[in-house]
Design an enzyme around this catalytic site. Structure first.
Site, PDB file in Angstrom:
ATOM      1  N   GLU A 131     -38.211  39.332  -0.297  1.00  0.00           N
ATOM      2  CA  GLU A 131     -38.512  38.144   0.524  1.00  0.00           C
ATOM      3  C   GLU A 131     -38.587  36.919  -0.360  1.00  0.00           C
ATOM      4  OE1 GLU A 131     -41.123  35.044   2.444  1.00  0.00           O
ATOM      5  OE2 GLU A 131     -41.367  36.088   0.549  1.00  0.00           O
ATOM      6  N   HIS A 189     -48.613  32.324  -5.364  1.00  0.00           N
ATOM      7  CA  HIS A 189     -47.517  32.517  -6.329  1.00  0.00           C
ATOM      8  C   HIS A 189     -47.974  32.402  -7.785  1.00  0.00           C
ATOM      9  CE1 HIS A 189     -43.921  32.014  -3.344  1.00  0.00           C
ATOM     10  NE2 HIS A 189     -44.738  32.999  -3.040  1.00  0.00           N
ATOM     11  N   ASP A 242     -60.519  49.515  15.813  1.00  0.00           N
ATOM     12  CA  ASP A 242     -61.035  48.581  14.817  1.00  0.00           C
ATOM     13  C   ASP A 242     -60.661  49.187  13.460  1.00  0.00           C
ATOM     14  OD1 ASP A 242     -62.611  47.229  12.986  1.00  0.00           O
ATOM     15  OD2 ASP A 242     -64.474  47.406  14.140  1.00  0.00           O
TER      16      ASP A 242
HETATM   17  N1  TRP Z   1     -43.319  33.250   2.942  1.00  0.00           N
HETATM   18  C1  TRP Z   1     -43.948  32.440   1.922  1.00  0.00           C
HETATM   19  C2  TRP Z   1     -43.961  33.260   0.661  1.00  0.00           C
HETATM   20  O1  TRP Z   1     -44.007  34.465   0.728  1.00  0.00           O
HETATM   21  C3  TRP Z   1     -45.340  32.040   2.290  1.00  0.00           C
HETATM   22  C4  TRP Z   1     -45.421  31.114   3.437  1.00  0.00           C
HETATM   23  C5  TRP Z   1     -45.410  29.793   3.377  1.00  0.00           C
HETATM   24  C6  TRP Z   1     -45.510  31.461   4.796  1.00  0.00           C
HETATM   25  N2  TRP Z   1     -45.514  29.297   4.618  1.00  0.00           N
HETATM   26  C7  TRP Z   1     -45.569  30.287   5.509  1.00  0.00           C
HETATM   27  C8  TRP Z   1     -45.562  32.651   5.469  1.00  0.00           C
HETATM   28  C9  TRP Z   1     -45.664  30.305   6.891  1.00  0.00           C
HETATM   29  C10 TRP Z   1     -45.640  32.660   6.848  1.00  0.00           C
HETATM   30  C11 TRP Z   1     -45.693  31.481   7.555  1.00  0.00           C
HETATM   31  O2  TRP Z   1     -43.948  32.699  -0.406  1.00  0.00           O
HETATM   32 ZN    ZN Z   2     -45.113  35.849   1.276  1.00  0.00          ZN
HETATM   33 CA    CA Z   3     -61.874  45.986  11.172  1.00  0.00          CA
END
Ligand code: TRP
Ligand code: ZN
Ligand code: CA
Length: 315
Positions: free
Chosen positions: A169, A285, A41
């Site tokens: 990313e 964002h 945990d």
């Molecule tokens: N990857 C996106 C980002 O970082 C966020 C996101 C939107 C997302 N939809 C998702 C992440 C679905 C995982 C799954 O801005």
């Molecule tokens: Zn993200």
């Molecule tokens: Ca925990």
């Protein structure tokens, strides 16, 4: 009194052997499978302490931890020092995107079968408009704390464990794609699972599991059903995070998500609590994606689910 009966064919001759076990107190020690080590945990306070550090790094560096900025490299340095001290073999993978230097951080836990690699990863960069604490300090901190828990437990799984934090990313999965593209064909097929965590502490959370590799999906669902927490299939953005390059390369993938800009429905609020008609993350964002933009319960449950899946899938 409760009696349990265990019967199986004897190896030679097919003669049935029947054992009567009373009260569950007697175990067949000679043939019982070894019990795998239970996943820990993870302490929520430890996961949150990493978020506090990432917030301080953003605050000291113009309010963000974005690709190519000082706050990104400082985030990398913070994680790398923790992982090195815990006994991981770390690799900084450098690349260029939009004219700026980016980094992936890879941490290998020594041991295990390198022909069967279980990977867990998260992107560490924020957008330039904010500190990126839910997106994606949350996933980064949970993966870091899982790695540190592996070290604390001196976990010795059958498979090899590798943890990763991706750069750029937010520029379009640049870091994770760079990593996958540079893997030799043979190394791609040695990755038995890639688990992705991008936004797992959303302030108005949903509990979403990627609908991808069935065995990975089952592992996550098993964890949440044990907590009595209903889950749904992730549909907000298939292919929008770092699991996509792995999936394209034929690696089994899975992951967790608590929601971004989409609004929680009335049905979802009824089963998960929170506010219907409001985004899962109103600060997605934005500059308000700070340490105040985290639901502790969601962060705790999802962090523990990361550790559970890493333990279960690597034993
Ligand atoms: N990857 C996106 C980002 O970082 C966020 C996101 C939107 C997302 N939809 C998702 C992440 C679905 C995982 C799954 O801005
Ligand atoms: Zn993200
Ligand atoms: Ca925990």
């Amino acid at each position: 009194m409760k009696l349990s009966v265990s019967a199986r064919a004897a190896a030679a001759g097919g003669i049935a052997t029947v054992m009567l076990l009373t009260g569950g107190a007697v175990a067949d020690a000679a043939s019982a499978p070894p019990r795998p080590a239970a996943a820990p945990d993870l302490p929520l306070a430890s996961v949150k302490a990493h978020l506090t550090q990432l917030q301080s790094i953003a605050t000291a560096n113009g309010g963000n931890r974005a690709h190519g900025r000082a706050g990104y490299k400082a985030s990398i340095d913070y994680l790398k020092a923790k992982l090195d001290a815990a006994g991981f073999t770390t690799t900084l993978q450098q690349f260029t995107a939009s004219g700026r230097t980016g980094y992936n951080l890879i941490a290998d836990w020594p041991g295990g079968d390198t022909g069967q690699v279980v990977m867990a990863g998260s992107h560490l960069d924020s957008v330039s408009s904010g500190p990126g604490i839910n997106d994606n300090g949350s996933g980064s901190a949970a993966v870091l704390e899982t790695a540190l828990a592996v070290s604390r437990a001196q976990y010795k799984p059958t498979k090899h464990l590798r943890f990763a934090w991706w750069g750029a990313e937010e520029l379009g999965l640049v870091g994770s794609r760079y990593y996958v593209n540079r893997l030799a064909t043979g190394d791609r097929s040695r990755i038995s699972a890639y688990l992705n965590f991008d936004m797992i502490g959303s302030p108005n959370p949903g509990y979403f599991v990627y609908d991808d590799d069935p065995a990975i999906e089952k592992t996550f669902k098993e964890y949440f059903s044990g907590l009595g927490v209903p889950t749904e299939i992730e549909t907000e953005g298939d292919g929008r995070s770092d699991h996509a390059p792995f999936k394209s390369a034929g690696v089994p993938v899975g992951g967790l998500f608590t929601g971004a800009s989409r609004a929680k429905t009335a049905a979802q609020a009824a089963k998960w609590g929170g506010t219907a008609g409001r985004a899962f993350d109103r600060c997605y964002h934005s500059s308000c994606d700070t340490t105040a933009n985290i639901n502790d319960t969601a962060l705790d449950r999802n962090s523990d689910a990361v550790a559970y899946a890493v333990w279960e899938l690597s034993e």
